[in-house]
Design an enzyme around this catalytic site. Sequence first.
Site, short mmCIF file in Angstrom:
data_model
loop_
_atom_site.label_atom_id
_atom_site.label_comp_id
_atom_site.label_asym_id
_atom_site.label_seq_id
_atom_site.Cartn_x
_atom_site.Cartn_y
_atom_site.Cartn_z
N TYR A 144 -13.84 -90.98 0.35
CA TYR A 144 -12.44 -91.22 0.67
C TYR A 144 -11.88 -89.99 1.37
O TYR A 144 -12.07 -88.87 0.89
CB TYR A 144 -11.65 -91.50 -0.62
CG TYR A 144 -10.18 -91.76 -0.40
CD1 TYR A 144 -9.74 -92.91 0.25
CD2 TYR A 144 -9.22 -90.85 -0.86
CE1 TYR A 144 -8.38 -93.15 0.43
CE2 TYR A 144 -7.85 -91.09 -0.68
CZ TYR A 144 -7.45 -92.24 -0.03
OH TYR A 144 -6.09 -92.48 0.15
N ASP A 239 -14.75 -82.42 3.62
CA ASP A 239 -13.49 -82.79 2.99
C ASP A 239 -13.50 -82.20 1.58
O ASP A 239 -14.07 -82.77 0.66
CB ASP A 239 -13.35 -84.32 2.95
CG ASP A 239 -12.07 -84.75 2.26
OD1 ASP A 239 -11.38 -83.88 1.67
OD2 ASP A 239 -11.76 -85.96 2.28
N LYS A 267 -4.77 -81.11 -2.97
CA LYS A 267 -4.85 -80.98 -4.43
C LYS A 267 -4.67 -79.53 -4.91
O LYS A 267 -3.55 -79.05 -4.87
CB LYS A 267 -6.12 -81.67 -4.92
CG LYS A 267 -6.07 -83.16 -4.51
CD LYS A 267 -7.09 -84.07 -5.11
CE LYS A 267 -6.72 -85.51 -4.79
NZ LYS A 267 -7.66 -86.24 -3.96
C1 LIG Z 1 -7.28 -87.13 -2.70
C2 LIG Z 1 -8.20 -87.06 -1.55
C3 LIG Z 1 -7.75 -87.19 -0.23
C4 LIG Z 1 -6.34 -87.59 0.11
O1 LIG Z 1 -5.41 -86.65 -0.27
P1 LIG Z 1 -3.87 -87.14 -0.47
O2 LIG Z 1 -3.16 -85.86 -0.78
O3 LIG Z 1 -3.89 -88.14 -1.56
O4 LIG Z 1 -3.44 -87.71 0.82
C5 LIG Z 1 -8.65 -86.97 0.79
N1 LIG Z 1 -9.92 -86.66 0.53
C6 LIG Z 1 -10.39 -86.54 -0.71
C7 LIG Z 1 -11.80 -86.17 -0.93
C8 LIG Z 1 -9.55 -86.77 -1.80
O5 LIG Z 1 -10.03 -86.70 -3.02
#
Ligand SMILES: *Cc1c(COP(=O)(O)O)cnc(C)c1O
Length: 425
Positions: A144, A239, A267
Amino acid sequence: MLYKRSSELFQEAKKYIPGGVNSPVRAFKAVGGDPIFVKEAKGAYLFDEDGNRLIDFIASWGPLILGHAYDPVINAVIDKAKKGTSFGMPTEIETELAKLAISMVPNIDKIRFVNSGTEACMSAIRLARGYTSKDKIIKFAGCYHGHSDSFLIQAGSGAVTFGSPNSPGVTRGTAKDTLLANYNDLAGVQKLVKANKGEIAAIIIEPVAGNMGCIAPTEAFIRGLRDLCTAEGILLLFDEVMTGFRLAKGGAQEALNIKADIVMFGKVIGGGLPVGAFAAKSEIMDSLAPNGPVYQAGTLSGNPLAMSAGLAMLTELNNRPEIFKSLEDKAAYLHNGISKILTKQGVSHQINRFGSMMSVHFTEEPVCDFASAAKGNNDTFKKYFHGMLQKGIYLPPSAFESYFLNDAISYDDLDETIAAVATIF
Ligand SMILES: *Cc1c(COP(=O)(O)O)cnc(C)c1O
């Protein structure tokens, strides 16, 4: 435990907010029942609207790595708020946070702050495309990267190489530029690269996946991706929205000893406020406006509240690197404790863990990609989730989400959690 008031609040929320929530996983669709409404939280504990105390294993999906309402972060935010929350003009604290993040993370010279992980990944892909003058990207099924169009892609029926939109509203035009591969399948990626030679701007990956449960890359896979990207002039995008400042000071790049070309954060870097960031060597980052032609902007990007929370959080992690070891030890303790009980009770399961990210899958087969993660028994998961909730343990309400330990969790909390597992099956 009773969750009556939460249910009432949920009924009310549903009248005014689609599905009653502002982010879908909160709605408990995967496990059934009504979500818990939080009133406040401190350290390892959530206190809900019914007056229950829950031990929290999601930490707002990762950011609160030192526990809820962590004093240095809260105090920094309060002090800053009194001086104004946003100016749309530069502030010194942006440079302070940039400098600190760059000193902690390998292989980056410059960083740009945005407001979410979604924005970070969306912008990083645009940067990669602008920098390489190529259009296509490869992503992995089950990873994701936020909800921007390029990433809401699933395997197309029949032809494996072309993605198709997995949400209405994503155009086929966008989908055709996102190629889909399977996690831990290097040969599959090599095939895609060969079939699209010279057309791929970037390979984007969660270096340790956390959005199909926790799945670590094999050494051969992740090293193979790095070598392939280098050989083919493709940018490797990590990511690190989940893994950054969690798996180590330098995130997964440090933990796996692999360097990426662009790294995305979210995060933890915001300490619980909305912050995302993307970073790379100067040569790549200088393609961004205002230095270069790749456009990216944000009215509230780098606002002093968000920056003060991030700075307080990263300062703490930078000054006390033993936190990462402490988190790892606690996660290992929980992992072993749960595993022993489920094994003794004859419940088929796999526990995947990397540092302080972990997930429990109710399946006999090893979980190493999206297909194997999807084989987990969801009825067993539901029983487990609700059983734990009844004992005051808050786990991620989906088998595809990772636990995020926070360092405020004590060994007593872990013993209470393990004891709760013993009551379920
Ligand atoms: C949470 C997450 C996102 C998206 O971040 P948001 O602040 O919710 O937009 C993207 N990549 C990874 C791996 C994530 O865990």
